[in-house]
Scaffold this active site. Structure first.
Site, PDB file in Angstrom:
ATOM      1  N   PRO A  90      51.349   9.867  29.200  1.00 34.51           N
ATOM      2  CA  PRO A  90      49.940   9.437  29.157  1.00 34.51           C
ATOM      3  C   PRO A  90      49.604   8.470  30.288  1.00 34.51           C
ATOM      4  O   PRO A  90      48.436   8.223  30.576  1.00 34.51           O
ATOM      5  CB  PRO A  90      49.808   8.764  27.786  1.00 34.51           C
ATOM      6  N   GLU A 117      58.957   6.463  21.879  1.00 36.31           N
ATOM      7  CA  GLU A 117      58.150   5.504  22.657  1.00 36.31           C
ATOM      8  C   GLU A 117      58.141   5.870  24.138  1.00 36.31           C
ATOM      9  O   GLU A 117      57.639   5.114  24.971  1.00 36.31           O
ATOM     10  CB  GLU A 117      58.724   4.084  22.493  1.00 36.31           C
ATOM     11  N   ARG A 155      47.761  30.911  35.322  1.00 37.09           N
ATOM     12  CA  ARG A 155      46.476  31.557  35.640  1.00 37.09           C
ATOM     13  C   ARG A 155      46.205  31.605  37.139  1.00 37.09           C
ATOM     14  O   ARG A 155      45.362  32.372  37.596  1.00 37.09           O
ATOM     15  CB  ARG A 155      45.323  30.829  34.943  1.00 37.09           C
ATOM     16  N   ASP A 170      35.769  30.960  36.881  1.00 42.78           N
ATOM     17  CA  ASP A 170      36.015  29.972  35.826  1.00 42.78           C
ATOM     18  C   ASP A 170      35.479  28.612  36.212  1.00 42.78           C
ATOM     19  O   ASP A 170      35.450  28.263  37.396  1.00 42.78           O
ATOM     20  CB  ASP A 170      37.535  29.806  35.599  1.00 42.78           C
TER      21      ASP A 170
HETATM   22  C1  SAM Z   1      54.076   8.800  21.697  1.00 46.25           C
HETATM   23  S1  SAM Z   1      54.166   9.217  23.379  1.00 46.25           S
HETATM   24  C2  SAM Z   1      54.760   7.728  24.110  1.00 46.25           C
HETATM   25  C3  SAM Z   1      53.678   6.848  24.543  1.00 46.25           C
HETATM   26  C4  SAM Z   1      54.206   5.623  25.263  1.00 46.25           C
HETATM   27  N1  SAM Z   1      54.657   4.643  24.327  1.00 46.25           N
HETATM   28  C5  SAM Z   1      53.095   5.041  26.123  1.00 46.25           C
HETATM   29  O1  SAM Z   1      52.421   4.139  25.682  1.00 46.25           O
HETATM   30  O2  SAM Z   1      52.914   5.519  27.237  1.00 46.25           O
HETATM   31  C6  SAM Z   1      55.566  10.266  23.483  1.00 46.25           C
HETATM   32  C7  SAM Z   1      55.557  11.249  24.626  1.00 46.25           C
HETATM   33  O3  SAM Z   1      54.463  12.146  24.486  1.00 46.25           O
HETATM   34  C8  SAM Z   1      54.074  12.621  25.762  1.00 46.25           C
HETATM   35  N2  SAM Z   1      52.615  12.397  25.889  1.00 46.25           N
HETATM   36  C9  SAM Z   1      51.818  11.750  25.021  1.00 46.25           C
HETATM   37  N3  SAM Z   1      50.551  11.756  25.415  1.00 46.25           N
HETATM   38  C10 SAM Z   1      50.510  12.443  26.581  1.00 46.25           C
HETATM   39  C11 SAM Z   1      49.475  12.783  27.496  1.00 46.25           C
HETATM   40  N4  SAM Z   1      48.224  12.420  27.295  1.00 46.25           N
HETATM   41  N5  SAM Z   1      49.791  13.507  28.587  1.00 46.25           N
HETATM   42  C12 SAM Z   1      51.074  13.876  28.814  1.00 46.25           C
HETATM   43  N6  SAM Z   1      52.105  13.561  27.991  1.00 46.25           N
HETATM   44  C13 SAM Z   1      51.828  12.860  26.891  1.00 46.25           C
HETATM   45  C14 SAM Z   1      54.898  11.878  26.787  1.00 46.25           C
HETATM   46  O4  SAM Z   1      55.947  12.695  27.211  1.00 46.25           O
HETATM   47  C15 SAM Z   1      55.401  10.673  26.003  1.00 46.25           C
HETATM   48  O5  SAM Z   1      56.617  10.184  26.509  1.00 46.25           O
END
Ligand code: SAM
Length: 240
Positions: A90, A117, A155, A170
């Site tokens: 994220p 996490e 795609r 698209d």
């Molecule tokens: C619960 S999340 C961890 C969030 C982390 N504690 C943070 O605050 O950045 C677990 C995993 O989900 C994936 N993930 C969650 N949201 C995502 C997003 N918006 N885009 C890409 N990967 C995501 C990532 O690989 C991340 O390591």
């Protein structure tokens, strides 16, 4: 050339159905893309197949350990160029259609799916080449984001979508939203299809669609229109 995508995950089963069906399934069956799913647990050394541990300094949750992920990447040496090792996160750069087009030109890449996490920061600093986010919200793991990346890239590969024009029409392909689409019947519960689409005049329809595309983008996503016009201005200046 077949693009190769290696995915590292602790939930390989997440990928089974999406990679077997629809256009993605077809792209893989026809050898346009190769997607290999690797279970990070297979690289854990202990008998419990541990891939996570508690965070140093305390705090909630668990953190994905370095060893299995570094070992899984070592195992890919020789079969993947390892030029692009991507962590779904994220905190990464938000995926755009331009990025997807760029990735579709690559020979291969690796996607690492985080859980808990997230991953030990030494993985971020020393192993991965970039972080990609699929939007400003948090999911429980990187598996769905990885599938989003794989499908979006698929795609852009010649041969996956029957008619290339449906790709270029698209939304976002050229930076704008798509024009509105209608199908039969021409009138439904008093709601009519725009007259111009029934006219058979291809040139007028093309112009109408272009205008619709611009006006819809202006109304729904003014940020995209701004970027589109800036890019167009730069391109026009380069041509002059
Ligand atoms: C619960 S999340 C961890 C969030 C982390 N504690 C943070 O605050 O950045 C677990 C995993 O989900 C994936 N993930 C969650 N949201 C995502 C997003 N918006 N885009 C890409 N990967 C995501 C990532 O690989 C991340 O390591």
């Amino acid at each position: 050339m077949t693009i190769q995508i290696d995915v590292l995950t602790i939930f390989p089963e997440y990928f089974t159905i999406p990679l077997q069906n629809s256009l993605l399934g077809k792209a893989i069956q026809e050898g346009i893309m190769k997607v290999k799913i690797h279970n990070i647990r297979d690289f854990a050394k202990d008998k419990h197949k541990t891939v996570d541990d508690t965070p140093y300094g305390g705090g909630p949750g668990m953190v994905m350990k370095c060893e299995p992920i570094f070992d899984a990447i070592d195992d890919l040496k020789g079969s993947n160029s390892l030029e692009h090792i991507i962590l779904l996160s994220p905190g990464g750069k938000i995926l755009t259609q331009d990025k997807v087009k760029e990735m579709a030109q690559w020979k291969d890449f690796v996607l690492i799916c985080g859980r808990y996490e997230g991953v030990d920061e030494r993985i971020v600093e020393n192993l991965i080449t970039e972080e990609i986010s699929i939007g400003d919200y948090v999911l429980s793991g990187g598996e769905l984001p990885a599938l989003v990346v794989i499908e979006a890239v698929s795609r852009m590969l010649p041969g996956v979508i029957g008619e290339w024009e449906s790709v270029t029409n698209d939304s976002l392909y050229d930076g704008l939203l798509s024009y509105p689409q209608y199908t039969k019947p021409a009138e439904f519960r008093g709601m009519k299809v725009p007259e111009i689409l029934l006219s058979g005049n291809h040139e007028k329809i093309r112009i109408w669609r272009e205008e619709q595309s611009l006006s819809r983008t202006k109304k729904k996503r003014p940020d995209l229109l701004e970027k589109y016009l800036e890019k167009k201005k730069t391109n026009d200046e380069q041509v002059e």
